[in-house]
Design a protein around this motif. Structure first.
Motif, short mmCIF file in Angstrom:
data_model
loop_
_atom_site.label_atom_id
_atom_site.label_comp_id
_atom_site.label_asym_id
_atom_site.label_seq_id
_atom_site.Cartn_x
_atom_site.Cartn_y
_atom_site.Cartn_z
N ALA A 42 -1.44 21.84 -43.19
CA ALA A 42 -1.62 21.36 -44.56
C ALA A 42 -0.26 21.11 -45.22
O ALA A 42 -0.07 20.10 -45.93
CB ALA A 42 -2.43 22.37 -45.37
N GLY A 43 0.70 21.99 -44.98
CA GLY A 43 2.05 21.79 -45.52
C GLY A 43 2.71 20.56 -44.94
O GLY A 43 3.40 19.81 -45.65
N PHE A 44 2.49 20.32 -43.67
CA PHE A 44 3.02 19.11 -43.01
C PHE A 44 2.51 17.85 -43.72
O PHE A 44 3.28 16.96 -44.07
CB PHE A 44 2.62 19.13 -41.53
CG PHE A 44 2.25 17.79 -40.95
CD1 PHE A 44 3.22 16.85 -40.68
CD2 PHE A 44 0.94 17.49 -40.65
CE1 PHE A 44 2.88 15.61 -40.14
CE2 PHE A 44 0.59 16.27 -40.11
CZ PHE A 44 1.56 15.33 -39.85
N ALA A 45 1.20 17.80 -43.96
CA ALA A 45 0.61 16.62 -44.60
C ALA A 45 1.16 16.44 -46.01
O ALA A 45 1.46 15.31 -46.44
CB ALA A 45 -0.91 16.74 -44.63
N ALA A 46 1.32 17.54 -46.73
CA ALA A 46 1.85 17.46 -48.10
C ALA A 46 3.29 16.95 -48.10
O ALA A 46 3.67 16.13 -48.95
CB ALA A 46 1.75 18.82 -48.78
N LEU A 47 4.10 17.42 -47.17
CA LEU A 47 5.50 16.99 -47.14
C LEU A 47 5.64 15.50 -46.86
O LEU A 47 6.55 14.85 -47.38
CB LEU A 47 6.28 17.79 -46.09
CG LEU A 47 6.83 19.12 -46.56
CD1 LEU A 47 7.53 19.85 -45.42
CD2 LEU A 47 7.78 18.96 -47.73
N LEU A 48 4.77 14.95 -46.04
CA LEU A 48 4.87 13.52 -45.75
C LEU A 48 4.66 12.66 -46.99
O LEU A 48 5.14 11.53 -47.05
CB LEU A 48 3.87 13.11 -44.67
CG LEU A 48 4.26 13.46 -43.24
CD1 LEU A 48 3.24 12.88 -42.27
CD2 LEU A 48 5.65 12.96 -42.88
N THR A 49 3.97 13.19 -47.98
CA THR A 49 3.70 12.39 -49.19
C THR A 49 4.93 12.23 -50.07
O THR A 49 4.91 11.40 -50.97
CB THR A 49 2.56 13.01 -50.03
OG1 THR A 49 3.00 14.26 -50.58
CG2 THR A 49 1.31 13.18 -49.22
N ILE A 50 6.00 13.00 -49.84
CA ILE A 50 7.18 12.87 -50.71
C ILE A 50 8.26 11.98 -50.11
O ILE A 50 9.35 11.88 -50.65
CB ILE A 50 7.75 14.25 -51.10
CG1 ILE A 50 8.27 15.01 -49.89
CG2 ILE A 50 6.73 15.07 -51.86
CD1 ILE A 50 9.00 16.29 -50.26
N ALA A 51 7.96 11.32 -49.00
CA ALA A 51 8.92 10.39 -48.41
C ALA A 51 9.18 9.23 -49.36
O ALA A 51 8.29 8.81 -50.10
CB ALA A 51 8.39 9.87 -47.08
N ASP A 52 10.40 8.71 -49.32
CA ASP A 52 10.80 7.60 -50.18
C ASP A 52 10.29 6.27 -49.61
O ASP A 52 11.06 5.43 -49.15
CB ASP A 52 12.32 7.53 -50.31
CG ASP A 52 12.89 8.74 -51.02
OD1 ASP A 52 12.19 9.30 -51.87
OD2 ASP A 52 14.03 9.12 -50.70
N SER A 53 9.00 6.09 -49.60
CA SER A 53 8.39 4.85 -49.11
C SER A 53 7.14 4.58 -49.92
O SER A 53 6.34 5.49 -50.14
CB SER A 53 8.04 4.97 -47.63
OG SER A 53 7.35 3.82 -47.20
#
Length: 110
Positions: A42-53
């Motif tokens: 779940a933390g992995f999925a959340a972190l991907l949402t803060i990428a600068d894209s």
């Protein structure tokens, strides 16, 4: 730079979460390993949402290069399997692709 940090953190969490499942199903560990594994995923999925894209697909594609390098490091540091020259070459190619996807100059959307 924040994308690279997010990707690195996401890679550690994804690999740790998947390793929890691997440990349970392949190494005979307790099913309790799934609890931190699910939290890590779940933390992995959340972190991907803060990428600068602005595009999820592009962020995930760029993340793939980081993930591959991190998986080889995990194998070395956690599982004791040192990457060989072909592992390093493949990861280098993937990281070059990640850099092109993430850092290439792009026209502003209309």
């Amino acid at each position: 730079m924040s994308s690279l940090l997010a990707f690195a953190g996401a890679a550690v969490l994804e690999i740790a979460g998947c390793f929890a499942f691997w440990s349970w199903l392949r190494l005979g560990q307790s099913p309790l390993w799934l609890l931190p594994g699910i939290a890590a995923l779940a933390g992995f999925a959340a972190l991907l949402t803060i990428a600068d894209s602005p595009l999820a697909g592009r962020a995930y594609a760029a993340y793939g290069g980081i993930y591959i390098a991190a998986a080889l490091l995990w194998g070395w540091l956690v599982e004791g399997h040192r990457p060989d020259v072909w592992d390093v070459a493949g990861a280098s190619i993937c990281l070059a692709g990640m850099a092109v996807i993430l850092f290439a100059p792009r026209a502003m959307p209309v």
